[in-house]
Enzyme design. Sequence first.
Site, PDB file in Angstrom:
ATOM      1  CE1 TYR A 156      -3.619   2.611   0.650  1.00 56.85           C
ATOM      2  CE2 TYR A 156      -2.336   3.281   2.563  1.00 56.85           C
ATOM      3  CZ  TYR A 156      -3.382   3.506   1.680  1.00 56.85           C
ATOM      4  OH  TYR A 156      -4.164   4.632   1.829  1.00 56.85           O
ATOM      5  CG  ASP A 251       5.804   3.789   0.730  1.00 56.80           C
ATOM      6  OD1 ASP A 251       6.147   4.482   1.707  1.00 56.80           O
ATOM      7  OD2 ASP A 251       4.614   3.633   0.385  1.00 56.80           O
ATOM      8  CE  LYS A 279       2.133   4.881   8.433  1.00 53.21           C
ATOM      9  NZ  LYS A 279       0.748   4.789   8.802  1.00 53.21           N
TER      10      LYS A 279
HETATM   11  N1  PMP Z   1       2.912   4.238   2.297  1.00 60.15           N
HETATM   12  C1  PMP Z   1       2.856   3.314   3.259  1.00 60.15           C
HETATM   13  C2  PMP Z   1       3.852   2.197   3.256  1.00 60.15           C
HETATM   14  C3  PMP Z   1       1.891   3.395   4.263  1.00 60.15           C
HETATM   15  O1  PMP Z   1       1.854   2.462   5.214  1.00 60.15           O
HETATM   16  C4  PMP Z   1       0.982   4.474   4.242  1.00 60.15           C
HETATM   17  C5  PMP Z   1      -0.097   4.634   5.297  1.00 60.15           C
HETATM   18  N2  PMP Z   1      -0.205   3.691   6.249  1.00 60.15           N
HETATM   19  C6  PMP Z   1       1.081   5.418   3.221  1.00 60.15           C
HETATM   20  C7  PMP Z   1       2.055   5.279   2.261  1.00 60.15           C
HETATM   21  C8  PMP Z   1       0.155   6.580   3.156  1.00 60.15           C
HETATM   22  O2  PMP Z   1       0.398   7.451   4.216  1.00 60.15           O
HETATM   23  P1  PMP Z   1      -0.726   8.442   4.744  1.00 60.15           P
HETATM   24  O3  PMP Z   1      -1.774   7.610   5.388  1.00 60.15           O
HETATM   25  O4  PMP Z   1       0.005   9.340   5.687  1.00 60.15           O
HETATM   26  O5  PMP Z   1      -1.248   9.185   3.547  1.00 60.15           O
END
Ligand code: PMP
Length: 442
Positions: A156, A251, A279
């Site tokens: 994701y 990512d 995060k």
């Molecule tokens: N990339 C990864 C690996 C994630 O785990 C997340 C959210 N959990 C995101 C992107 C998207 O981040 P956000 O919810 O801050 O938009």
Amino acid sequence: MPKTLEQPHPCARPQEMSAALYERAVQVLTGGVNSPVRAFHAVGGRPFFVRSGGGATVVDEDGNRYLDFVMSWGPLILGHAHEEVTEAIDEAVSLGTTFGAPCRAEVELAEAVVERYPGLEQVRFVSSGTEATMSAIRLARGATGRDLIVKFSGCYHGHADHLLVAAGSGLATFGKPSSAGVPEAFASLTRVLPLDDEQALSELFAAEGDRIAAVILEPIPANNGLLIQRKEFLATLRELTRKHGALLIFDEVISGFRVSRGGAAELHGLTPDLATFGKIIGGGMPVGAFGGRRELMRHLAPEGGVYQAGTLSGNPIAMAAGLATLRALDRADAWSRLERLGRALEERMTRALAASRVPARFVRQGSIFWLSLQEGDAPRQAEAIDPAAADRYRVLFSALLERGISMAPSAFEVGFLSLAHTQQDVERLADTVGEILGEVST
Ligand code: PMP
């Protein structure tokens, strides 16, 4: 030290305030929430409303205390309301909340991030992980002059159009939108591959390698269970992308600064071309970032032709919270402490699971953990996940909550340890899981 609350105890009071708030929430917030998984649809029931958090504990509006392993889905590696972070925020707030002009804190946080992460020379701050991955993809396309992107099923990357696509069956599949509202035309520029499959990767590169702008992956996939990858697979990915002039994007929104000081890149000894963060670098405030070598980042406006901007990007309060977090992690020797805590949880949990008759395996990478409630080895591909695990998890989730332990409200979300968790906390989690599964299987 984090602020401590009283020891969590079994959730004794009826959740009357939470119920009343939920009733109001569904009138004015779609589904009663601002992010879908919070709605408890995957586990049944309705969410509790959190009033406060301290250390490893959250307290709901009815005064129930929960030992928390959600930790806001990853940012709170120091625990809730860590004093150094809240003090840094207080200090920043007293100087103003946003300027729309450069400020010292964004330079300092950028220096801290660049110094820690392999191969990184420049970053751009944004306000969420979604913005970070979306912008990194645009930059990759702008820098390479190519359109295709490759992602892996089970990873994701936020909810930008090109990344909200899922695989069908087969090896290299054309992206199919996994959300209404994502045009087929957008998704058709995304190729989806299974994780853990060098052959599928090689075949795709042989067929379309010169059209691929970037391959994006979570180097430690943690959004569809915890699908730990073999080093050989990651090395092949690095090799093929380099050979074909495609950019490799790690990512690290979850793994960055969590699995080691330099994220999964340092852990795996692999340097991506671009990396995305979120995060932890915001210390609990809304922050994301993407970055890479200077030679790539110069394609970004105002230096280059790839446009990207944000009213609140580099927000001074968020930068202060992120900086306080990264500094506290260094001082605490965080990663070896988290590894010890994780190992203690793993040992105790593995014993508890072995004693039950429910098919289960504990999967862990440092302070990220997942209970795989299915037969066999820990899966390495989304396709290997048994959907029936969701039914088993539903029972476990509710029983844990009743006993004052909060886990993610989905079988396929991971749990997070923080520096605020203690040996006692992880023992309590393992013992309680063991007790519940024991009841289920007898
Ligand atoms: N990339 C990864 C690996 C994630 O785990 C997340 C959210 N959990 C995101 C992107 C998207 O981040 P956000 O919810 O801050 O938009």
